[in-house]
Design an enzyme around this catalytic site. Structure first.
Site, PDB file in Angstrom:
ATOM      1  N   TYR A   1      54.376  33.365  46.135  1.00  0.00           N
ATOM      2  CA  TYR A   1      53.567  34.408  45.489  1.00  0.00           C
ATOM      3  C   TYR A   1      54.390  35.686  45.345  1.00  0.00           C
ATOM      4  CZ  TYR A   1      50.393  38.432  45.440  1.00  0.00           C
ATOM      5  OH  TYR A   1      49.803  39.638  45.160  1.00  0.00           O
TER       6      TYR A   1
ATOM      7  N   ASP B   1      52.609  44.876  47.695  1.00  0.00           N
ATOM      8  CA  ASP B   1      53.376  45.231  48.896  1.00  0.00           C
ATOM      9  C   ASP B   1      54.156  44.028  49.429  1.00  0.00           C
ATOM     10  OD1 ASP B   1      50.951  43.935  49.450  1.00  0.00           O
ATOM     11  OD2 ASP B   1      50.570  45.038  51.302  1.00  0.00           O
TER      12      ASP B   1
HETATM   13  N1  LIG Z   1      43.838  41.543  46.101  1.00  0.00           N
HETATM   14  C1  LIG Z   1      44.802  42.004  46.897  1.00  0.00           C
HETATM   15  O1  LIG Z   1      44.648  42.045  48.104  1.00  0.00           O
HETATM   16  C2  LIG Z   1      46.094  42.509  46.289  1.00  0.00           C
HETATM   17  C3  LIG Z   1      47.129  42.945  47.140  1.00  0.00           C
HETATM   18  C4  LIG Z   1      48.303  43.433  46.593  1.00  0.00           C
HETATM   19  C5  LIG Z   1      48.443  43.466  45.208  1.00  0.00           C
HETATM   20  N2  LIG Z   1      47.439  43.023  44.407  1.00  0.00           N
HETATM   21  C6  LIG Z   1      47.629  43.074  42.962  1.00  0.00           C
HETATM   22  O2  LIG Z   1      46.664  43.955  42.419  1.00  0.00           O
HETATM   23  C7  LIG Z   1      46.275  43.488  41.122  1.00  0.00           C
HETATM   24  C8  LIG Z   1      44.760  43.347  41.052  1.00  0.00           C
HETATM   25  O3  LIG Z   1      44.322  42.406  42.003  1.00  0.00           O
HETATM   26  P1  LIG Z   1      42.769  42.060  42.228  1.00  0.00           P
HETATM   27  O4  LIG Z   1      42.498  42.155  43.671  1.00  0.00           O
HETATM   28  O5  LIG Z   1      41.941  42.818  41.267  1.00  0.00           O
HETATM   29  O6  LIG Z   1      42.778  40.517  41.824  1.00  0.00           O
HETATM   30  P2  LIG Z   1      41.527  39.527  41.604  1.00  0.00           P
HETATM   31  O7  LIG Z   1      40.265  40.169  42.016  1.00  0.00           O
HETATM   32  O8  LIG Z   1      41.955  38.226  42.199  1.00  0.00           O
HETATM   33  O9  LIG Z   1      41.496  39.396  40.021  1.00  0.00           O
HETATM   34  C9  LIG Z   1      42.525  38.790  39.309  1.00  0.00           C
HETATM   35  C10 LIG Z   1      41.956  38.401  37.972  1.00  0.00           C
HETATM   36  O10 LIG Z   1      43.020  37.830  37.184  1.00  0.00           O
HETATM   37  C11 LIG Z   1      42.467  36.750  36.479  1.00  0.00           C
HETATM   38  N3  LIG Z   1      43.508  35.832  36.066  1.00  0.00           N
HETATM   39  C12 LIG Z   1      44.219  34.976  36.838  1.00  0.00           C
HETATM   40  N4  LIG Z   1      45.073  34.277  36.073  1.00  0.00           N
HETATM   41  C13 LIG Z   1      44.885  34.694  34.789  1.00  0.00           C
HETATM   42  C14 LIG Z   1      45.455  34.348  33.551  1.00  0.00           C
HETATM   43  N5  LIG Z   1      46.394  33.403  33.468  1.00  0.00           N
HETATM   44  N6  LIG Z   1      45.031  34.984  32.427  1.00  0.00           N
HETATM   45  C15 LIG Z   1      44.062  35.938  32.495  1.00  0.00           C
HETATM   46  N7  LIG Z   1      43.466  36.300  33.646  1.00  0.00           N
HETATM   47  C16 LIG Z   1      43.883  35.687  34.776  1.00  0.00           C
HETATM   48  C17 LIG Z   1      41.487  36.119  37.440  1.00  0.00           C
HETATM   49  O11 LIG Z   1      40.601  35.313  36.729  1.00  0.00           O
HETATM   50  P3  LIG Z   1      39.999  33.969  37.399  1.00  0.00           P
HETATM   51  O12 LIG Z   1      38.929  34.458  38.345  1.00  0.00           O
HETATM   52  O13 LIG Z   1      39.491  33.210  36.232  1.00  0.00           O
HETATM   53  O14 LIG Z   1      41.134  33.309  38.114  1.00  0.00           O
HETATM   54  C18 LIG Z   1      40.836  37.352  38.061  1.00  0.00           C
HETATM   55  O15 LIG Z   1      39.727  37.787  37.304  1.00  0.00           O
HETATM   56  C19 LIG Z   1      47.050  42.190  40.888  1.00  0.00           C
HETATM   57  O16 LIG Z   1      48.251  42.457  40.207  1.00  0.00           O
HETATM   58  C20 LIG Z   1      47.377  41.742  42.295  1.00  0.00           C
HETATM   59  O17 LIG Z   1      48.517  40.891  42.357  1.00  0.00           O
HETATM   60  C21 LIG Z   1      46.269  42.565  44.919  1.00  0.00           C
END
Ligand SMILES: NC(=O)c1ccc[n+]([C@@H]2O[C@H](COP(=O)([O-])OP(=O)(O)OC[C@H]3O[C@@H](n4cnc5c(N)ncnc54)[C@H](OP(=O)(O)O)[C@@H]3O)[C@@H](O)[C@H]2O)c1
Length: 293
Positions: free
Chosen positions: A130, A107
């Site tokens: 970001y 978002d």
């Molecule tokens: N969380 C939010 O509030 C939010 C809001 C809006 C959109 N989103 C989007 O929703 C999606 C899912 O988010 P989420 O909340 O599940 O995120 P999350 O819990 O932070 O998980 C992201 C995962 O990506 C891994 N990662 C980071 N860099 C990497 C790389 N270079 N190669 C492989 N793995 C990597 C991280 O591993 P490490 O732990 O080793 O870093 C982590 O396990 C993402 O696209 C995010 O941008 C999230």
């Protein structure tokens, strides 16, 4: 050997969304292979290419992302590598094996000037490093693939957040309440907090119905972080001192959109079940996390 149509790969499989995608795909009978960062770092193109050539899945879900919104302001290149260049790696490798890419965005591609939930045709205007990196990821997916499925979401919370360094807003609230501190939460920023298991199921629904292009899947409610905190404490049966604050008092390194709720109308008109009400999602979250950490 499973049929190729039932083979899926999930990158970022230990994140909040990644664990739910793996679980839900397996429950639907897919042969699913999840890779965390230590197995495949998606910023390294050769590893991504080798992995996808070997697995030869029909669907590639990218749940990996660099999500440290404030830290990204001091390391914009790291954010761009993981959120943009890595999506180019995935898109190019998907193209080589003719796999569908299901990619997740944010978002925060919007500037918050809207007064109603954002729809897919609204013009993005990211406010920080970001957000720019995530928008660039969308563009890379669209540049190299005819028809990727790109799903923007908002304020994700799922039980996987118990185990990640970054956690989520619910865990932060529970921690502050248990420490007996006064909890101050902004009341002038509105989003649509999204329950990860419900998001994962609907993302797979869209993929299975051959929907492609850009979709929003937020939690369905436009709510301030302050009111969201109130719901969390009510459902958790906690009663900390909760005080409203605002972006003038609570400065962060990154600019954020004041309003970033997402409209799910396009998803719903594709015949996908609406998201559960936020209070119900928080209840499910607390039940799923158990006593937790
Ligand atoms: N969380 C939010 O509030 C939010 C809001 C809006 C959109 N989103 C989007 O929703 C999606 C899912 O988010 P989420 O909340 O599940 O995120 P999350 O819990 O932070 O998980 C992201 C995962 O990506 C891994 N990662 C980071 N860099 C990497 C790389 N270079 N190669 C492989 N793995 C990597 C991280 O591993 P490490 O732990 O080793 O870093 C982590 O396990 C993402 O696209 C995010 O941008 C999230």
């Amino acid at each position: 050997m499973p049929q190729r149509e039932k083979k899926a790969v999930v990158f970022g499989c230990r994140g909040q969304l990644g664990v739910e995608l793996v679980r839900e795909l397996a429950a639907r009978g897919y042969s699913v292979q999840g890779f965390d960062r230590s197995a495949v770092d998606i910023t390294a193109a050769p590893g991504v290419e080798r992995t996808l050539a070997r697995e030869d899945p029909a669907a590639v879900f990218n749940a990996a992302a660099y999500n440290q919104v404030d830290v990204a302001e001091t390391e914009p290149l790291a954010a761009f590598q993981a959120n943009a260049v890595a999506v180019r790696n995935l898109a190019m490798a998907c193209r080589q094996i003719d796999a569908a890419l299901i990619h997740f965005s944010t978002d925060y591609v919007f500037d918050g000037a809207s007064t109603r939930p954002y729809v897919e045709t609204d013009t993005p205007h990211p406010l920080g490093a970001y957000a720019v990196s995530k928008l660039a990821g969308e563009l890379f997916a669209q540049a190299y693939l005819e028809d990727p499925l790109i799903i923007r979401t908002s304020g994700v919370f799922g039980p996987g957040g118990l185990k990640t360094a970054r956690g989520n807003f619910v865990e932060l609230m529970l921690r502050l309440a248990r420490n007996g501190q006064t909890v101050r939460v902004v009341e002038d920023h509105v989003a649509s907090p999204t329950y990860a298991p419900a998001l994962a199921a609907r993302a797979i629904d869209l993929y299975e119905r051959d929907e492609r292009g850009l979709f929003h899947i937020g939690g369905g409610a436009a709510i301030s972080w302050f009111d969201y905190a109130r719901i969390i404490f009510r459902v958790a049966g906690l009663n900390p001192e909760l005080k409203p604050t605002n972006e003038r008092e609570y400065r962060t390194a990154a600019r954020r959109p004041k309003y970033s709720a997402l409209s799910n109308a396009k998803m719903e008109s594709a015949g996908i079940e609406p998201m559960p009400p936020l209070e119900e999602a928080v209840r499910q979250y607390l039940a799923a996390r158990g006593a937790g950490a």
